[in-house]
Each structure stands twice: as C-alpha cells, then as structure tokens.
Design a protein around this motif. Sequence first.
Motif, PDB file in Angstrom:
ATOM      1  N   MET A  90       0.832  -1.204   0.000  1.00  0.00           N
ATOM      2  CA  MET A  90       0.000   0.000   0.000  1.00  0.00           C
ATOM      3  C   MET A  90       0.870   1.258   0.000  1.00  0.00           C
ATOM      4  SD  MET A  90      -3.045  -1.261   2.568  1.00  0.00           S
ATOM      5  CE  MET A  90      -3.425   0.383   3.095  1.00  0.00           C
ATOM      6  N   LEU A  91       1.955   1.231   0.743  1.00  0.00           N
ATOM      7  CA  LEU A  91       2.855   2.374   0.795  1.00  0.00           C
ATOM      8  C   LEU A  91       3.489   2.626  -0.578  1.00  0.00           C
ATOM      9  CD1 LEU A  91       4.272   4.512   2.563  1.00  0.00           C
ATOM     10  CD2 LEU A  91       6.061   2.819   2.962  1.00  0.00           C
ATOM     11  N   SER A  93       2.319   1.650  -3.466  1.00  0.00           N
ATOM     12  CA  SER A  93       1.243   2.062  -4.368  1.00  0.00           C
ATOM     13  C   SER A  93       0.900   3.538  -4.189  1.00  0.00           C
ATOM     14  CB  SER A  93       0.010   1.196  -4.121  1.00  0.00           C
ATOM     15  OG  SER A  93      -1.069   1.642  -4.889  1.00  0.00           O
ATOM     16  N   SER A  94       0.778   3.980  -2.957  1.00  0.00           N
ATOM     17  CA  SER A  94       0.461   5.386  -2.685  1.00  0.00           C
ATOM     18  C   SER A  94       1.569   6.309  -3.181  1.00  0.00           C
ATOM     19  CB  SER A  94       0.258   5.603  -1.191  1.00  0.00           C
ATOM     20  OG  SER A  94      -0.850   4.891  -0.740  1.00  0.00           O
ATOM     21  N   SER A  97       1.425   6.448  -6.992  1.00  0.00           N
ATOM     22  CA  SER A  97       0.286   7.252  -7.412  1.00  0.00           C
ATOM     23  C   SER A  97       0.585   8.736  -7.256  1.00  0.00           C
ATOM     24  CB  SER A  97      -0.944   6.875  -6.594  1.00  0.00           C
ATOM     25  OG  SER A  97      -2.011   7.718  -6.867  1.00  0.00           O
ATOM     26  N   TRP A  98       1.182   9.118  -6.145  1.00  0.00           N
ATOM     27  CA  TRP A  98       1.522  10.508  -5.889  1.00  0.00           C
ATOM     28  C   TRP A  98       2.516  11.021  -6.927  1.00  0.00           C
ATOM     29  CZ3 TRP A  98       6.193  12.754  -4.098  1.00  0.00           C
ATOM     30  CH2 TRP A  98       6.088  14.110  -3.737  1.00  0.00           C
ATOM     31  N   GLN A 101       0.788  11.481 -10.282  1.00  0.00           N
ATOM     32  CA  GLN A 101      -0.066  12.666 -10.222  1.00  0.00           C
ATOM     33  C   GLN A 101       0.761  13.945 -10.365  1.00  0.00           C
ATOM     34  OE1 GLN A 101      -2.189  13.177  -6.507  1.00  0.00           O
ATOM     35  NE2 GLN A 101      -3.978  13.942  -7.609  1.00  0.00           N
TER      36      GLN A 101
END
Length: 137
Positions: A90-91, A93-94, A97-98, A101
């Motif tokens: 999850m870390l 992935s986040s 994603s950041w 973006q």
Amino acid sequence: IVACSWFAIGKYLAKSSDTGQGWLQGHYLELPDGSSIDYAEVNGAYQYVTSLHYAVSSTVLGSLSINPTNSYERVFTVCCLVVGFVIASMLVSSLSSWLVQRQMLRQEKVATMLTLRQFLRENVVSTGLASRVYQHV
C-alpha cells in the motif's frame, strides 16, 4: 500490539502447543562468560524488548535469531508477514500514485505554458507584457 501478542503466545500458549514449548523455552541467550540461559529465565524487560524486536523484524521482512517453535507462533508469524507485506504494498502504491499525479500536473502546466507562448507569439504581444503574463501564470 504485535510485541504483546508474541510475548503472550510464547508465555501462555507454549505449554498447550503441539511442541510443548514456545520461543521463550526454545531459544537460548549466550552470556559473556560463555554459558547460556533459556529466554524464560531472563528478566521480563529483556523478554519484552526481544518481543518488540521480533515484532518489528517480522512485519518489515527483517531477520532475527528468534524463530517460531510451535504452530501458534508459526501462524502468528505468517499473519505478521502478510500484514507487513500488505502495508508495504500500500505504501509503494500510494507513493507511485503521488509521483504519477505530480508528473501529470507538471505536464499539464508545460502544455499550458506552450499554448500561452504560442498565443502571445501569434498575437505579437510585447516582450514586457508577455513577461508579466508569465509571472502571473
């Protein structure tokens, strides 16, 4: 929570386990004089700090000389590894994603600036005015 659970499994469930012992009875601490004692014989603070070390190591895929010695401990260890893997995924992935973006926002700004530059050039806007426009964008 993980450290407390590991400590409790080793202390209270060891006798009723399939092997009859837990990590407190199955591992020995080497003393400076060359002798060794069972982890069950050392003071509670050292046992708890060892539990904490185990908790951190097991959730972030680290290593430690303490290993599960019965099925209860082994199931708990597998659960810790799965939870650690999910949290790490999850870390990552986040973070990915950041970064994507941010890159998209940067590309959008570059495209906007190119469009603005083209507009100013096509409409023969003075350099001074164009400079002021760029400062506000």
